[in-house]
Enzyme design. Sequence first.
Site, PDB file in Angstrom:
ATOM      1  N   ASN A   1      23.040 -48.302   3.471  1.00  0.00           N
ATOM      2  CA  ASN A   1      21.668 -48.369   3.948  1.00  0.00           C
ATOM      3  C   ASN A   1      20.879 -49.404   3.155  1.00  0.00           C
ATOM      4  O   ASN A   1      20.629 -49.210   1.954  1.00  0.00           O
ATOM      5  CB  ASN A   1      20.973 -47.010   3.819  1.00  0.00           C
ATOM      6  CG  ASN A   1      19.502 -47.092   4.220  1.00  0.00           C
ATOM      7  OD1 ASN A   1      19.184 -47.167   5.392  1.00  0.00           O
ATOM      8  ND2 ASN A   1      18.607 -47.115   3.234  1.00  0.00           N
ATOM      9  N   GLU A   2      20.535 -50.532   3.791  1.00  0.00           N
ATOM     10  CA  GLU A   2      19.577 -51.542   3.341  1.00  0.00           C
ATOM     11  C   GLU A   2      20.027 -52.370   2.151  1.00  0.00           C
ATOM     12  O   GLU A   2      19.222 -53.172   1.630  1.00  0.00           O
ATOM     13  CB  GLU A   2      18.200 -50.902   3.062  1.00  0.00           C
ATOM     14  CG  GLU A   2      17.580 -50.278   4.305  1.00  0.00           C
ATOM     15  CD  GLU A   2      16.138 -49.851   4.147  1.00  0.00           C
ATOM     16  OE1 GLU A   2      15.463 -49.636   5.169  1.00  0.00           O
ATOM     17  OE2 GLU A   2      15.693 -49.740   2.983  1.00  0.00           O
ATOM     18  N   ASN A   3      21.271 -52.244   1.718  1.00  0.00           N
ATOM     19  CA  ASN A   3      21.673 -52.995   0.522  1.00  0.00           C
ATOM     20  C   ASN A   3      21.960 -54.465   0.804  1.00  0.00           C
ATOM     21  O   ASN A   3      21.671 -55.323  -0.035  1.00  0.00           O
ATOM     22  CB  ASN A   3      22.887 -52.329  -0.125  1.00  0.00           C
ATOM     23  CG  ASN A   3      22.554 -50.955  -0.658  1.00  0.00           C
ATOM     24  OD1 ASN A   3      21.388 -50.603  -0.821  1.00  0.00           O
ATOM     25  ND2 ASN A   3      23.572 -50.150  -0.907  1.00  0.00           N
TER      26      ASN A   3
END
Length: 800
Positions: free
Chosen positions: A409-411
């Site tokens: 998630n979002e890295n």
Amino acid sequence: MKEVTQLDQGWALQYEGEHVPASVPGCVHTDLLNAGLIPDPFLAANENDVAWVGRRDWTYTTRVAPVSAHERTDLVFAGLDTAARITLGAAELGRTRNMHRSYRFDVTGLAGELAVHFTSAYQEAAETRALTGARPNVYPEPFQYIRKMASSFGWDWGPTLPTAGIWRPARLEHWSTARIAQVRPLVTVAEGNGRVELHLTVERTATGTTHPLTVRAAVAGTSAETVLDGDAAVLVLEVPGPELWWPRGRGEQPLYDLDVTLSDATEPLDTWHRRIGFRTVELDRSPDEDGTGFTLVVNGERLFARGVNWIPDDTLVSRVTPTRYRERLTRAAEANIDLIRVWGGGIYEDHAFYDACDELGLMVWQDFLFACAAYPEEQPLRGEIEAEARENVVRLMPHPSLVLWNGNNENLWGFRDWDWEPELAGDSWGEGYYLGLLPRTVAELDPTRPYTAGSPWSGSWDHHPNDPDHGTHHSWEVWNRRDYSEYRENVPRFVAEFGWQAPPALATLRRALPGEALAPDSPGMLHHQKADDGNDKLDRGLARHFQPPTDFDRWHYLTQVVQARAVATGIEHWRSHWPRCAGTIVWQLNDCWPVSSWAAIDGDGRLKPLYHELRRLYADRLLTLQPPGVTGAPEAALVNQAGQTWETVLRLRRLAADGTITAQTELPVRTDARSVTRLVVPLELLPAEGSTTELLVADADGQRAVHIAVTDRHFAYPKPEFDVTLAPAEDIDGAVEVTVTARTLVRDLLLQPDRLSPSATADRGLATLLPGEQLRIRVAGCGDVGVDDVRAALFCVEPA
């Protein structure tokens, strides 16, 4: 046959030289809370008062005497949270450092005190950080240095309560000769026939190495059998013409019992059982004239995914029961949701979660557990991450509801946009996991499902990771800085996160903040608002549309209205652009404690108005009015996700604020299955640009859409007038039916049932009535109430 002894009794937690009764499964916080040694961390600001718990070491003990006639006894922990040393008597059995794995220890012949010594998560994270070096993240907590639920360290919707404990069941397994170590079923469908390819491994005792073993598998009336050569075997079961598993709304969810039995020459030794479903799933990421698509295809049918993000349903996750999973997920299905994304800062959920999704037809998008941080790729983390991924892929792959693996998630987005790259200066940050280790693991173990490297992710570094024209997109700029009308500025290929905040229900606030005089900025309200600048964003979003309210009740109501309208604005716009946009996943379905957040169901399980709005927005058929588009004029969009043609009559009316009809027409409309019809609104029906006294109302088959040319604060709403009557509900014992009859235009009428009783529920949310129209609301669990009580619980938009 293998025998199992559950270790769920007789545990104690060592505290200040005393032994506190402990629950297994459980955790330190729940045990201390049950013993009256800490206050409830979910109430008031008690979270701060129990911060010391997460910074201490803890020990759990019990006594075991694993007497058995079997050759071997194993101690099995389904989950330990997190860094632990396990001893039995004088023997050290092993050490663990991963909440997301199970552990097995040979304890044959051992007895005495079983002790699980937990090191503080902060201490474990500090030791790992010292080995790997520092990495950036979005919160000042060290969650990327320990394989533990990241959100237990706090999030912008959750408390900081990093706990410890035996959080999943513990047991003794007694067995002889051999046991089933792993079953990996690859379930596929081709030309209408099902195929189950079972990859099985066994573990043998020393005396069982030469025993001939037989493995038999059966599903859907088909069976296969083989003699085990060594410790591994592959069995193939061909199933002619199975019924297909479908996402909800597309068909049924037939499930088949898959049974595996391991035997020697004389008797069964071990068994394994799961329920499976037959279906195909693909992810169409084909390039086209608009960019790069992201469309789920199940059983050959392309889907617009109607999704919500799922966070752990309780920060103290051991408290989440199968019943609670079922209640939350049933609520999701009842809101026409068909996809649940298990977010990467939480946990791989219990089988009970996925079982419910299998039965309810809820597709599951499963994140691997990485969120909002740069993760070191060095040891000891890399080995833990690989073992964790391999175990959980195999554990979850029997579930037909699971349709997608997602790397993080979002890295990938964070690396590009959040100034990580210069800070890292070449250090590892997780890319090797998302683009290397994890896709290789899925390809090896579960090639029946697609994998995507992250959310958001455009598909390659050739495009920005959060490019709306390529792959998945997270839309957070609107909530953070802009007006919700600006969701309409683009059409992402798939919106995997977006949302708008609102406070929880009033009864939830009163329970969580006992004795507090509630105000948007009262101490408890601010403590239960974890988002950066959260209340100011709520107020700015409200002020763009309404006059600032002068009391808490109006503020509470209007922030709920804005949340529902904001999410509606996005979903209506994006659904109207199918198939370019192939899905939306609202942030978020649920909460883990009582808090102001983006959730549709609050931390006490109460439904916000957003929940009821999602039920409308995600229905198979949706009517919406869209502002001027490519035609330069407002359009009515009829979205038909059903499998049948939608033939209806669209009624368009231009009305004055007092309800007088100034123009109207009726248009027959035919919308094919799985398609969208867009109609330009005739100019003579449009309110004049900037009109403060006229509105456009569209109706079709009981659905309504409203267009006002100005914001509510500038519209000349009349003083709302309506009558209220009550009658017993005929089909629900103790429920009442509330009938509201409008005498004026009544905009966004809402009955807040928890104002009647904390246990009360209502069957609908926001509704707009024209003069003379009636609305019926069924309220259950409200007890003996009168018209005045109901009127006090009714809210609507009022003149500025």
